[in-house]
Design a protein around this motif. Structure first.
Motif, short mmCIF file in Angstrom:
data_model
loop_
_atom_site.label_atom_id
_atom_site.label_comp_id
_atom_site.label_asym_id
_atom_site.label_seq_id
_atom_site.Cartn_x
_atom_site.Cartn_y
_atom_site.Cartn_z
N LYS A 252 115.89 89.40 -48.75
CA LYS A 252 116.26 88.40 -49.76
C LYS A 252 117.30 88.91 -50.74
O LYS A 252 118.07 88.14 -51.30
CB LYS A 252 115.00 87.95 -50.53
CG LYS A 252 113.97 87.24 -49.67
CD LYS A 252 114.60 86.00 -49.01
CE LYS A 252 113.57 85.23 -48.19
NZ LYS A 252 114.17 84.09 -47.47
N ARG A 253 117.29 90.22 -50.95
CA ARG A 253 118.26 90.81 -51.89
C ARG A 253 118.54 92.22 -51.41
O ARG A 253 117.60 92.99 -51.17
CB ARG A 253 117.70 90.83 -53.31
CG ARG A 253 118.70 91.38 -54.33
CD ARG A 253 118.05 91.55 -55.69
NE ARG A 253 119.02 92.06 -56.66
CZ ARG A 253 118.72 92.74 -57.75
NH1 ARG A 253 117.44 92.99 -58.04
NH2 ARG A 253 119.65 93.17 -58.57
N GLY A 254 119.81 92.55 -51.27
CA GLY A 254 120.12 93.90 -50.83
C GLY A 254 121.41 93.95 -50.05
O GLY A 254 122.31 93.12 -50.23
N ALA A 255 121.50 94.92 -49.15
CA ALA A 255 122.75 95.18 -48.44
C ALA A 255 122.47 95.61 -47.01
O ALA A 255 121.38 96.10 -46.68
CB ALA A 255 123.54 96.27 -49.17
N ASP A 318 127.17 88.14 -48.24
CA ASP A 318 128.57 88.22 -48.61
C ASP A 318 129.19 89.44 -47.95
O ASP A 318 128.57 90.51 -47.90
CB ASP A 318 128.73 88.34 -50.14
CG ASP A 318 128.22 87.12 -50.88
OD1 ASP A 318 128.40 86.00 -50.36
OD2 ASP A 318 127.63 87.28 -51.97
N PHE A 319 130.39 89.27 -47.45
CA PHE A 319 131.12 90.40 -46.87
C PHE A 319 131.47 91.37 -47.98
O PHE A 319 132.02 91.00 -49.01
CB PHE A 319 132.38 89.87 -46.18
CG PHE A 319 133.27 90.94 -45.62
CD1 PHE A 319 132.98 91.55 -44.41
CD2 PHE A 319 134.41 91.33 -46.31
CE1 PHE A 319 133.82 92.53 -43.89
CE2 PHE A 319 135.25 92.30 -45.80
CZ PHE A 319 134.96 92.90 -44.60
N GLN A 376 126.44 92.27 -48.53
CA GLN A 376 125.59 92.34 -49.72
C GLN A 376 125.07 90.95 -50.08
O GLN A 376 125.69 89.93 -49.74
CB GLN A 376 126.36 92.95 -50.89
CG GLN A 376 127.64 92.22 -51.24
CD GLN A 376 128.56 93.03 -52.13
OE1 GLN A 376 128.52 94.27 -52.13
NE2 GLN A 376 129.41 92.36 -52.89
N LYS A 377 123.94 90.94 -50.75
CA LYS A 377 123.32 89.69 -51.21
C LYS A 377 122.68 89.93 -52.57
O LYS A 377 121.72 90.70 -52.69
CB LYS A 377 122.27 89.21 -50.20
CG LYS A 377 121.61 87.88 -50.55
CD LYS A 377 120.47 87.55 -49.61
CE LYS A 377 120.95 87.21 -48.22
NZ LYS A 377 119.83 86.73 -47.35
N ASP A 378 123.27 89.38 -53.59
CA ASP A 378 122.78 89.50 -54.96
C ASP A 378 122.74 90.95 -55.46
O ASP A 378 121.93 91.31 -56.33
CB ASP A 378 121.38 88.88 -55.11
CG ASP A 378 121.39 87.39 -54.82
OD1 ASP A 378 122.42 86.74 -55.10
OD2 ASP A 378 120.39 86.87 -54.30
#
Length: 394
Positions: A252-255, A318-319, A376-378
């Motif tokens: 949910k959040r991370g890379a 996200d790239f 990446q995400k948040d």
């Protein structure tokens, strides 16, 4: 390369390969005499107890078939640790690190020690490993070389995480070993490479591609803005978006960070690369006989990094960046490593580390052939991809 140039397997290895070959032959016989090459590759690499990655033979290092970056020494993992530490710190005490395919455990050992130094230890360090033999090897190494508090962070998974999580997913030389369909253009139509029985061995044959594979090849042609010529053969991974979603699970959040050899799409499907990138590795020899000795050799195909970028974004990330391995290491602590190498008083050790740096960074080694892509995400990777950005080539 013809098979007579390769050192023959010993009696036990040959018997092992014969058992796997018989299992593959039985599946072909029960499938109207033909299976897709991707299925052959899946069985050759991952058949339970018999496949190259699921059986007990040594794969890594001088005694195996190839050497990966973590097996050269501690520098690669230390620099990766430098790159993901800001992400783990942003997430905080609930962060998790998930490594796909742990090799000998060399990467995990250095990574955990480096993250401890950087005050960025995750709450858990998970290794998703398909080989029972490698799991045992990793466990023994890490138990011997990590302090008990660090070792207690490590756990082994048999499947992707079934629940939501936060942290970092890392994969080094994993995508290249995903069973890949092979396609060929014939009369303007897309055909798929299959495997059939031929005497006591196997042979490749073409069959019309199904809609899933055919659409994937037409997508390549649209993006290239040109048709692939008649007779052109290569690989494509139409399942890559689904694989990314599966292995990241509920991240949910991370890379996510992927390191592998490959090309952006325009270079992958160059007219002169008209037989694709599939190759076999056997005792440090690369050759072009993928049907030889199932279970005894690694089978790989280069990564289409444009397809990986599309898959990561389609999975909701996200790239974050794309560069070659040399630039990535230089942007994530290699300068400090070089300074420490200069201070090493043991001449043999200093030479070993210098050679390690050269192998990791020079174009003649892994420096340009291996590439790194992040999502990446948040969270923010920070400076991880500031050196040598290649995203314009995608």
């Amino acid at each position: 390369m013809s098979d007579f140039t390769l050192p023959p397997p010993d009696t036990d290895a040959a018997a092992h390969s014969a058992r796997l070959s018989e299992a593959i032959r039985a599946e072909i016989a029960s499938s109207d005499g033909v299976i897709a090459f991707s299925r052959f590759m899946e069985l050759a690499l991952y058949a339970p107890g018999l496949g190259y990655y699921s059986a007990g033979a040594s794969k890594f290092g001088e005694a195996g078939d190839f050497v990966t970056a973590p097996e050269l020494g501690p520098i690669f993992a230390a620099c990766v640790g430098e790159s993901v530490a800001p992400v783990l710190q942003q997430i905080g005490p609930d962060a998790m690190f998930l490594e796909l395919g742990g090799g000998t455990g060399a990467f995990a050992e250095v990574m955990l020690k480096r993250l401890l130094e950087l005050d960025a230890l995750p709450d858990r360090y998970a290794i998703l490993e398909p080989s029972a033999q490698l799991k045992q090897r990793q466990r023994e190494r890490l138990q011997q070389r990590l302090t008990p508090p660090l070792f207690e962070l490590v756990e082994w998974l048999d499947a992707p995480l079934p629940h939501d999580w936060q942290g970092v997913l890392f994969a080094n030389e994993v995508i290249d070993a995903l069973p890949t369909p092979r396609f060929a253009m014939r009369g303007g139509d897309v055909h798929e490479e299959h495997v059939v029985l031929e005497g006591e061995g196997f042979a490749r044959a073409l069959r019309p591609a199904d809609a899933f594979l055919g659409n994937a090849v037409r997508h390549i042609e649209r993006r290239l803005e040109r048709a692939l010529p008649d007779g052109y053969r290569s690989e494509v991974l139409p399942q890559l978006p689904y694989w990314i979603q599966a292995v990241s699970g509920g991240l949910k959040r991370g890379a996510m960070l992927f390191v592998d050899y490959g090309y952006p799409r325009a270079e992958y499907y160059l007219p002169e690369r008209n037989d694709g990138t599939l190759r076999a590795f056997y005792r440090h020899r690369m050759h072009g006989e993928p049907l030889l000795w199932p279970g005894l050799q690694d089978l790989t195909a280069s990564v289409d990094f444009t397809a990986l970028a599309e898959a990561g974004v389609a999975a909701g990330f996200d790239f974050a960046g794309y560069c070659n391995q040399a630039s990535f290491l230089l942007g994530n602590g290699l300068a400090g490593v070089l300074q420490r190498i200069e201070r090493i008083t043991d001449e043999t050790e200093r030479l070993r580390r210098t050679q390690e740096v050269k192998q990791l960074t020079l174009p003649s080694g892994m420096g340009e052939r291996f590439q790194v892509m992040g999502f990446q995400k948040d969270v923010e990777f920070g400076a991880a991809f500031l050196a040598g950005d290649l995203s314009f080539r995608l």
